[in-house]
Design an enzyme around this catalytic site. Structure first.
Site, short mmCIF file in Angstrom:
data_model
loop_
_atom_site.label_atom_id
_atom_site.label_comp_id
_atom_site.label_asym_id
_atom_site.label_seq_id
_atom_site.Cartn_x
_atom_site.Cartn_y
_atom_site.Cartn_z
N HIS A 237 0.88 -1.10 0.14
CA HIS A 237 0.06 0.09 -0.08
C HIS A 237 0.70 1.39 0.00
O HIS A 237 1.92 1.15 0.58
CB HIS A 237 -1.03 -0.07 1.17
N ASP A 256 5.95 2.05 7.16
CA ASP A 256 4.59 1.66 7.01
C ASP A 256 3.75 2.66 6.01
O ASP A 256 3.60 3.84 6.48
CB ASP A 256 3.98 1.67 8.16
N GLU A 290 -5.03 2.26 2.60
CA GLU A 290 -5.21 1.21 3.34
C GLU A 290 -5.19 1.70 4.89
O GLU A 290 -6.10 0.92 5.75
CB GLU A 290 -3.62 0.33 3.24
N GLU A 291 -4.81 2.69 5.11
CA GLU A 291 -4.69 3.10 6.43
C GLU A 291 -6.24 3.68 6.76
O GLU A 291 -6.48 3.91 8.10
CB GLU A 291 -3.74 4.36 6.57
N ASP A 318 3.61 -5.60 3.64
CA ASP A 318 3.55 -4.49 4.25
C ASP A 318 4.36 -4.41 5.58
O ASP A 318 4.19 -5.28 6.43
CB ASP A 318 1.83 -4.46 4.92
N HIS A 404 3.26 5.18 12.10
CA HIS A 404 2.00 6.27 12.06
C HIS A 404 2.66 7.43 12.72
O HIS A 404 1.70 8.28 13.58
CB HIS A 404 0.84 5.79 12.84
#
Length: 440
Positions: A237, A256, A290-291, A318, A404
């Site tokens: 992603h 990520d 995706e998130e 991922d 994140h």
């Protein structure tokens, strides 16, 4: 779904009685006390709305099926700014934006199933089933020279550019859309170097939100038009998120999932530049959203299902770039919502081509048979296809602690570790593409 409050249900519940109560408070008290009490009233009203609907839970007879409430109820909830969130195969809830943001901050994996893409695909087309993969690697002579062309320097350059050129790759932002356009341009540049025996087509899969997914397809130039040979899909992603400020916060997303995006891009580059001629078409997918709850992959997989496209297997990457210092390198093989047979084959690829050991892992809490939809492979599984998911190490000990946040940058990436995953992506694509399937 937005996180900036523009569709928050808080701003949509100004019932006349609530307004009357606020007016009375304004007449009887000072401004500060009025504001405080008004906040309490709004919060209470919002809670009543939320709790009246949250009891509608869903326990399907099989993954991806069932609504949990009538369509009219769903339309009302969506109009009020709520989204239908799957926390596992068997648990769904209507959630407000602040609750979804809380999931992101707690690093809870979820799937936004509001649009019911899997359900819509379920009724449309029956996909033929194929014996989709070999039981052991057999193409070492072809894989080895292509895998040897995987470049740590190329991985470093590509991921550094991706993570420093865009403030965020969040799927609802202009910056996120620009990141998709950049990946498109990079994939097109590689496609221009393909040999005369191979066709490479690169396109964007557009979505209702700002960011598009990107798809690069490699196939033999003499492939028969409309041929039903099943696809081999390698995916990651492309979006990122800052859990404290999704739309405006800095979000490099190096691990990520910049790492997964770079991993499969390098495999794509190595395959195209090698002149490899696939028997089965190979597609590389970079998913948007995706998130936000596996949004892009749901749209793509459901479209393939509706169109009756055969997919032999999906390898998803991922987070492939973080390596715990002074710890043994391993390749994580996820068990949540993956195909056991395809995963067993992949373990043999790890043994043959990676130089390190594999470890099985769960990417989310599992109770009995209830698994977590922790990345985009779950979209393919719930659409009825075989998928597997490779991860940077073991959980919960080996995952990056920087995801994140604005600290998820290339300074925490092991590009040598990433290169192992790129070589595995090459091996998967070649072995799966050259396998002669039998229809069953």
């Amino acid at each position: 779904m937005t996180m900036d409050g523009s569709t928050s249900p808080t701003g949509r519940i100004f019932h006349p009685l609530v307004l009357l109560a606020l007016l009375v408070l304004l007449l009887l008290g000072d401004a500060a006390r009025t504001f405080h009490r008004a906040t309490q009233i709004l919060h209470a009203a919002r809670t009543v709305v939320m709790e009246s609907h949250r009891s509608a839970m869903w326990t399907p007879t099989r993954p991806g099926v069932g609504r949990g409430c009538h369509d009219a109820d769903a339309d009302t909830m969506v109009a009020a700014g709520f989204r239908r969130i799957a926390l596992s195969e068997r648990e769904e809830r209507w959630m407000a934006e602040d609750e979804i943001l809380h999931l992101i901050r707690q690093r809870v994996r979820f799937m936004d199933v509001t649009d019911r893409d899997a359900d819509l695909a379920e009724a449309s087309t029956v996909v033929k089933s194929f014996a989709g993969h070999p039981t052991a690697p057999t193409q070492q002579a072809i894989v080895a020279p292509i895998a040897a062309n995987v470049s740590v320097d190329a991985l470093t350059t590509w991921l550094t550019m991706l993570t420093t050129s865009f403030k965020t790759r969040y799927f609802q932002t202009e910056s996120g859309a620009n990141a998709s356009n950049w990946i498109l341009s990079q994939a097109l540049a590689v496609a221009k170097g393909s040999t005369s025996e191979v066709m490479v087509n690169v396109s964007q899969f557009e979505h209702p939100w700002a960011q598009s997914s990107v798809i690069a397809r490699i196939e033999a130039k003499d492939a028969v038009a409309g041929r039903s040979a099943p696809l081999v899909v390698v995916s990651a992603h492309l979006d990122s998120v800052n859990m404290w400020n999704p739309t405006n916060g800095v979000s490099p997303g190096a691990d990520d999932d910049g790492s997964g995006s770079a991993t499969i891009f390098e495999a794509y580059r190595a395959l195209v530049q090698s002149g490899f001629i696939p028997k089965r078409p190979i597609e590389f997918h970079w998913y948007a959203g995706e998130e936000g709850g596996l949004l892009g992959s749901q749209k793509v997989s459901s479209k393939y299902k509706k169109d009756g496209i055969n997919v032999a297997g999906v390898l998803h990457a991922d987070m492939t770039g973080y390596q715990v210092p002074d710890k043994q390198e391993v390749i994580g093989v996820v068990t949540d919502l993956t195909d056991p047979s395809l995963s067993e084959f992949f373990k043999k690829l790890v043994d043959e081509y990676s130089g390190v050991e594999w470890r099985e892992l769960q990417c989310g809490p599992t109770v009995g048979t209830i698994a977590t939809q922790c990345s985009d492979h779950a979209s393919w599984t719930q659409a009825g296809y075989a998928s597997l998911f490779m991860f940077e190490g073991e959980l919960p000990t080996d995952g990056s602690p920087f995801t994140h946040t604005d600290n998820d940058d290339v300074s925490h990436i092991s590009f040598d570790h990433m290169a192992r995953f790129s070589r595995l992506a090459v091996a998967f694509a070649v072995e799966m593409s050259l396998y002669s399937e039998k229809e069953i």
